[in-house]
Design a protein around this motif. Structure first.
Motif, PDB file in Angstrom:
ATOM      1  N   LEU A  21     -70.009 -48.639  84.754  1.00 24.03           N
ATOM      2  CA  LEU A  21     -69.883 -47.264  85.240  1.00 24.03           C
ATOM      3  C   LEU A  21     -69.001 -47.339  86.471  1.00 24.03           C
ATOM      4  O   LEU A  21     -69.420 -47.803  87.533  1.00 24.03           O
ATOM      5  CB  LEU A  21     -71.252 -46.679  85.590  1.00 24.03           C
ATOM      6  N   VAL A  22     -67.773 -46.953  86.302  1.00 24.51           N
ATOM      7  CA  VAL A  22     -66.816 -47.054  87.408  1.00 24.51           C
ATOM      8  C   VAL A  22     -67.225 -46.066  88.507  1.00 24.51           C
ATOM      9  O   VAL A  22     -67.195 -46.376  89.685  1.00 24.51           O
ATOM     10  CB  VAL A  22     -65.391 -46.766  86.903  1.00 24.51           C
ATOM     11  N   LYS A  23     -67.670 -44.889  88.077  1.00 33.98           N
ATOM     12  CA  LYS A  23     -68.006 -43.878  89.053  1.00 33.98           C
ATOM     13  C   LYS A  23     -68.872 -42.792  88.430  1.00 33.98           C
ATOM     14  O   LYS A  23     -68.618 -42.390  87.281  1.00 33.98           O
ATOM     15  CB  LYS A  23     -66.711 -43.223  89.560  1.00 33.98           C
ATOM     16  N   VAL A  24     -69.869 -42.332  89.172  1.00 38.50           N
ATOM     17  CA  VAL A  24     -70.567 -41.100  88.814  1.00 38.50           C
ATOM     18  C   VAL A  24     -70.483 -40.181  90.028  1.00 38.50           C
ATOM     19  O   VAL A  24     -70.890 -40.565  91.133  1.00 38.50           O
ATOM     20  CB  VAL A  24     -72.044 -41.342  88.440  1.00 38.50           C
ATOM     21  N   ILE A  25     -69.884 -39.024  89.819  1.00 38.23           N
ATOM     22  CA  ILE A  25     -69.736 -38.054  90.913  1.00 38.23           C
ATOM     23  C   ILE A  25     -70.603 -36.849  90.564  1.00 38.23           C
ATOM     24  O   ILE A  25     -70.406 -36.232  89.515  1.00 38.23           O
ATOM     25  CB  ILE A  25     -68.265 -37.633  91.084  1.00 38.23           C
TER      26      ILE A  25
END
Ligand code: CU
Lengths: 475, 675
Positions: A185-189
């Motif tokens: 998961l590179v990113k969760v915004i």
């Protein structure tokens, strides 16, 4: 390179990236049969939905399309009723709006396997891996194994639209089909705040469609747990290189401000709608809610949920920008003066009270909350915002003292694309961005503005030289 | 004193004896007497600060109960009790959340601080030791520019308050919003009157016993060197950016920016034809007597702090030291003498207050502005040991020279010898350029000396004394009656007016010897002489060498600056013997140069630059030594220079540095020369 040049550079690239994404996103059609495998019965297509945040009960639905709502059957079975896309994906950028019901939970399963948690985590002070934006644990019988709580809890109230972006990197396999690299998961915004970054996933979450791993698989929305609504689901295959390159010379240890047991009051410059304000004050509460107020004009600028402030731009080196940055999930408010004298019910709300407004200072209450003091015309005003214990709402109140009787003093509560009274008594503002709760028997004036928005005003009646009124901002 | 301070002290001492050959005065101090040190007379004690408390001190006041109230750049106010021991000081937070509090005053139970845009009164209404009312006394508009510092309030006898507003910085000083660059007076109920204009960076101001107000200024545009100016209502102190507002209602200043000539003449001369322009009472020669003048503190300790009652102590942020000023009023105009006093503080001195015991508390911060004292912040206490230092107590202007008063009787025979003294006059340019070289320096031959019967005073008759000039007065030869040399043997007298009165009849005039008069290692000139034409240096080639032909440089390196005395590149690589084009872009808000030196000689070269003393700036702080390979000139803020050179043929790490005194210790990088 100066820190702020760097930050600016970073912000610019971030903005560009969003713009490019918008152009390249493929909207997943919720109306057509092509987007999903056959809709299970618990998923309904509607045009509007509302879950009451304060009481249990059935959702309010409106016929139409545009919104997918999941209402699990009373006799639901485990691992049933999931929503699966026809699309199969590897690396994925996903962007969607979601709405939780009170006490509900659900999940987004990348490749039908790796769960990012959806949950009504409203007001929860110490989120764990089961909370909104958490990465659910890996193994069924091990408590919390590889589970990752969100970096901050930025969850809003049930019944409000919330926004999530996910950047996912699929696992990699060699020619023999052997996994060479874990999924990530590179990113969760969530609601504008990065709550997960660069998390390696050693294997699928239990509850997914399969326990093996693969290069391509459908996206899944969990349907067997609780009520949830989705809309504006968009995705794209990310460009090859999505990670910003950090320059070594720009790395500075950040200087963060956070409230301890008492609120923190912080004066410094803040950017508001792209403009540097020179006399704002930011107030952060231990309940992880904060607000910013402009002493120059007597106006509430924004509220936010999550961490308080990054003061690096003020306190690192010479502090050339003198700029603090709010860290949590912001709701940027219209920023008009809190109070105004209006000659008539049709008078336009002013952008500034100009010379009629004179800031006098602030007092600190016993708990450390500031009370802003100012003069407005002939009235002496005291204005406060204080949160409840769970940090779910701010009470915004003013009191006025004035020698003469007055009926033309008004308190501006909200402005948005719409202000709609919901079942249960809350007003939802700006397409269900936040709620306004009024004290009993208080009758608001709701009216259209010249900009074709809707605003809500409350009268401040001065009797026996005193008056006062309040409302609650719930989100 | 730390090793660093000592180093600086040694360098300074050497600088001053440079022009004297040992043989030129016959007497040497007896070997048995070791030179005194400042710490023999003034002891420096460090107050501990609790972990996690970032005490970047912006303001300080002593409370009636002896506690210190301290405000910080991070907007906190701390009450510090038990500051003199025994035991540990006790810190209690009184207030927080303010925007960069750079001054604190205490009055009738209330604390006053300035924030960026506001003069604020803090009041503890419930007596729990924490402020619960933060009331605006007065606010002013700000643009958001980082340089818009605000200082004050200083309470006037009538209860009104004075504040000063720093100029904005946009590559030069600017007054972006109303009254920046002014001193304002504010009544307790918030009525404002502008008092004086022309300020640039007015971090320190105070009122003397006579009720006159002085402020300190930092070198910059229109400010050739640090200075202290007596400010009266309607005065214009020199930087014209503030004059943008002189036409506003209530302005007591009538000058406009167009009235100020940018000719580079001495300020004193310009002031003769620009009424309202106020030359300073004291000049602080840049680099020798500090670099960023800060607090001004009157000694009213009644002798508890030593023999300097009534004099003025002057803090310096960059050089982490305190200087001493004795003012006098001559023909209605303030002027006086400036001496070194005490160095070796742990950080940059911004504030000084008296403790109840007559010790001096120094509040410090150097964040973002490197100081000689390496700590980011600190609180130190300077205590007189009770021993009497042998010092020049003061210098007074005389109709025919100066009178030096000593703290102890001198050896009268030595003190009567003109060869024991050397006097040099000089001044600075008044212009829009940042800083100034020393100009018009010329010797003032000592014609004769009369020493008082009690040995406490020496009246010096000198030639070529000039009004409006700074006079360096060296008394290196003087010994006390017990044979000691002076603890500090030089001072700078700013002569705005020469008193009338009887001149001494000097019977035996000794011829002035030229080399006596030299200043800081440079031959003296008379004002009539033309300045020497600068010879182009092979170490600074600013056009592409013809020998390169049409070839481009092998390497083009662009280096800028970062706040906190840093180059924006810590290292760059070139091949041995390659052609290098180096662009130094000084995008900082102070002067810097870039000097490439032989491996391992950065500090050595920097210290040689420091020894150039007063003439350093004129010579770009680049010393004449084979250790220096290539260099740019000293560049003002917002300017750049390109130099061309051939990289050394020997591989190695060649440091590049800014050789400005104080900068070179930290402002360094490495040119890696590879084979
Ligand atoms: Cu420098």
């Amino acid at each position: 390179m100066k820190l702020f040049t760097f930050l600016l550079f970073f912000l610019l690239t971030a903005t560009c990236a969003v713009a490019q994404q918008d152009a390249a996103y493929t909207p997943v059609l919720l109306t057509g049969p092509n987007s999903f495998k056959p809709l299970p019965a618990n998923w309904k297509l509607v045009s509007e939905v509302f879950f009451n945040p304060l009481a249990d009960g059935d959702p309010v639905l409106k016929n139409g399309t545009g919104v997918l709502v999941n209402i699990p059957a009373k006799n639901k079975k485990w691992n049933e009723g999931h929503l699966l896309t026809n699309m199969e994906h590897g690396d994925l950028d996903l962007d969607l709006d979601l709405m939780m019901a009170k006490g509900s939970n659900s999940g987004i399963y990348l490749q039908g396997r790796y769960e990012v948690r959806l949950s009504d985590s409203w007001g929860k002070q110490d989120p764990d891996y089961t909370d909104a934006g958490g990465i659910y644990k890996r193994e069924a019988n091990t408590e919390g194994a590889e589970g990752r709580p969100p970096a901050q809890n930025v969850s809003r109230a049930p019944g409000l639209w919330q926004h999530m972006q996910i950047v996912f990197r699929a696992p990699r396999f060699n020619a023999e089909g052997k996994k060479t690299e874990n999924a990530r998961l590179v990113k969760v915004i969530y609601n504008g705040v990065t709550i997960q970054e660069n998390i390696e996933l050693s294997g699928p979450t239990t509850g997914g469609i399969a326990s093996d791993e693969t290069a391509m698989a459908p996206l899944m929305f969990q349907g067997d747990h609780g009520q949830v609504a989705l809309r504006n689901i968009r995705y794209r295959v990310p460009p090859a290189n999505t990670e910003p390159v950090r320059r070594a010379s720009a790395v500075v240890n950040p200087i963060l401000v956070s409230p301890g047991v008492a609120p923190v009051v912080h004066r410094g410059f803040l950017n508001y709608n792209g403009k540097k304000l020179t006399a704002p004050v930011a107030v952060g509460y231990p309940q992880k809610v904060s607000y910013a107020y402009d002493l120059d004009k007597g106006r509430l600028l924004e509220v936010w949920r999550g961490d308080f402030l990054d003061a690096t731009g003020m306190w690192y080196s010479r502090g050339e920008q003198q700029l603090a940055v709010a860290l949590g999930s912001l709701i940027v408010l219209p920023g008009k003066p809190t109070l105004a004298f209006l000659p008539g019910k049709d008078s336009v709300w002013p952008d500034s009270n100009t010379a009629a407004y004179n800031y006098l200072g602030y007092d600190l209450l016993k708990d450390g909350s500031p009370v802003f003091k100012y003069q407005l015309g002939d009235a002496m005003i005291r204005e406060t915002l204080t949160p409840d214990n769970s940090g779910k709402r701010f009470t915004h109140s003013i009191s006025a003292e004035m020698a003469k009787e007055a009926k033309d003093l008004w308190f501006r509560v909200a402005e948005g694309s719409d202000i709609a009274l919901q079942p249960g008594g809350l007003y939802a503002v700006n397409d269900k961005q936040y709620y306004i709760q009024l004290p009993e028997k208080v009758k608001p004036l709701i009216r259209k503005t010249a900009a074709n928005t809707t605003e809500m005003l409350l009268p401040v009646t001065i009797k026996d030289q005193k008056g006062g009124v309040n409302y609650e901002l719930v989100w | 004193m730390n090793w660093f301070g000592r180093l600086a002290a040694n360098a300074l001492t050497c600088a001053l004896c440079f022009s004297y050959s040992q043989a030129s005065f016959g007497q040497q101090a007896p070997a048995a007497i070791l030179p005194d040190k400042e710490e023999d007379y003034y002891r420096l004690l460090t107050l501990p600060i609790p972990q996690g408390t970032i005490l970047e001190i912006g303001g300080m006041a002593t409370l009636p109960n002896g506690s210190l109230m301290v405000c910080t750049r991070r907007g906190e106010v701390w009450n510090i009790s038990n500051t003199t021991g025994p035991g540990m000081p006790v810190y209690k937070k009184f207030a927080s959340g303010m925007h960069e509090a750079l001054w604190l005053a205490y009055k009738n139970g209330d604390v006053y601080v300035t924030q960026r845009s506001e003069l604020t009164r803090l009041r503890d209404t419930d007596g729990d030791g924490r402020a619960d009312s933060y009331d605006k006394v007065y606010s002013w508009p700000i643009s958001g520019n980082y340089h818009e510092y605000a200082y004050g309030p200083m309470f006037m006898p009538d209860g009104n308050m004075r504040v000063t507003l720093n100029l904005s910085w946009i590559g030069k000083g600017a007054s972006l919003t109303k009254w920046r660059g002014w001193m304002l007076e504010i009544t307790p109920d918030g009525k404002m009157t502008p008092i004086a204009a022309g300020l640039r960076s007015p971090a320190g101001f105070m009122m003397n016993a006579a009720g006159d107000v002085f402020y300190s200024e930092n070198q910059g545009d229109w400010v050739g060197s640090g200075r202290i100016t007596h400010l009266e209502k309607g005065d214009f102190a020199g930087n014209p950016a503030s004059l943008r507002w002189s036409g506003e209602p209530g302005s007591p200043v009538k000058l406009t920016p167009a009235d100020i000539p940018d000719t580079g003449e001495p300020m004193f001369d310009v002031a003769k034809r620009v009424p309202g322009l106020k030359p300073p009472a004291i000049w602080l020669p840049y680099g020798i007597m500090g670099k960023s003048t800060s607090e001004l503190l009157n000694d009213y300790t009644g002798g508890k702090f030593g023999p300097f009652e009534g004099q003025l102590f002057v803090g310096d942020q960059t050089q982490s030291k305190i200087m001493r000023v004795a003012l006098e009023k001559v023909n209605g105009v303030y002027q006086g003498v400036l001496f070194p006093f005490r160095e070796g503080f742990s950080s940059g001195i911004l504030r000084m207050v008296w403790g109840h015991d007559g010790s001096l508390f120094a509040g410090m911060t150097s964040r973002g502005w490197s100081a000689v004292g390496k700590e980011e912040y600190g609180l130190q206490r300077l205590v007189w040991t009770g021993a009497m230092p042998f010092e020049m107590k003061t210098v007074r202007a005389m109709p025919d020279g100066f009178e030096i008063e000593f703290t102890q009787p001198v050896d009268r025979a030595i003190a009567a010898d003109p060869a024991s003294y050397a006097i040099t006059g000089f001044t600075y340019k008044y212009h829009s350029t940042y800083g100034s070289p020393v100009i018009n320096n010329a010797a003032c031959p000592v014609l004769g000396v009369v020493v008082s019967q009690d040995g406490m005073k020496a009246r010096i008759v000198a030639d070529s004394i000039r009004m409006g000039y700074i006079h360096e007065i060296k008394a290196e030869g003087v010994r006390s009656a017990k044979g000691k040399p002076l603890l500090h043997n030089f001072g700078y007298y700013t002569l705005n007016s020469i008193p009338a009165g009887e001149k001494l009849k000097i019977t035996a005039v000794r011829p002035a010897i030229a080399h006596h008069a030299g200043m800081q290692g440079m031959p003296a000139k008379t004002p009539a002489q033309k300045p020497a034409v600068a010879v182009p240096s092979a170490k600074r080639v600013i056009a592409q060498p013809v020998s390169w032909g049409k070839a481009e440089a092998d390497y083009t390196v662009v280096i800028g600056t970062k706040p906190g005395l840093k180059f924006d590149q810590a290292v760059f690589y070139v091949k041995a013997g390659s052609r290098v084009k180096l662009v130094f872009n000084n995008n900082d808000d102070m002067q810097h140069n870039l000097v490439i030196v032989q491996p391992g000689t950065a500090i050595e070269v920097g210290e040689l630059g420091m020894k150039m003393g007063l003439l350093g700036e004129k010579n770009n702080y680049v010393p004449q030594t084979p250790k220096v390979l290539y260099h740019t000139n000293l560049l003002g803020p917002g300017t750049k220079e390109t130099i061309y050179f051939t990289a050394p043929t020997k591989s190695g790490d060649y440091p590049y540095e800014c050789s400005v005194p104080g900068h070179f210790y930290v402002m360094q990088g490495i040119m890696k020369v590879l084979n």
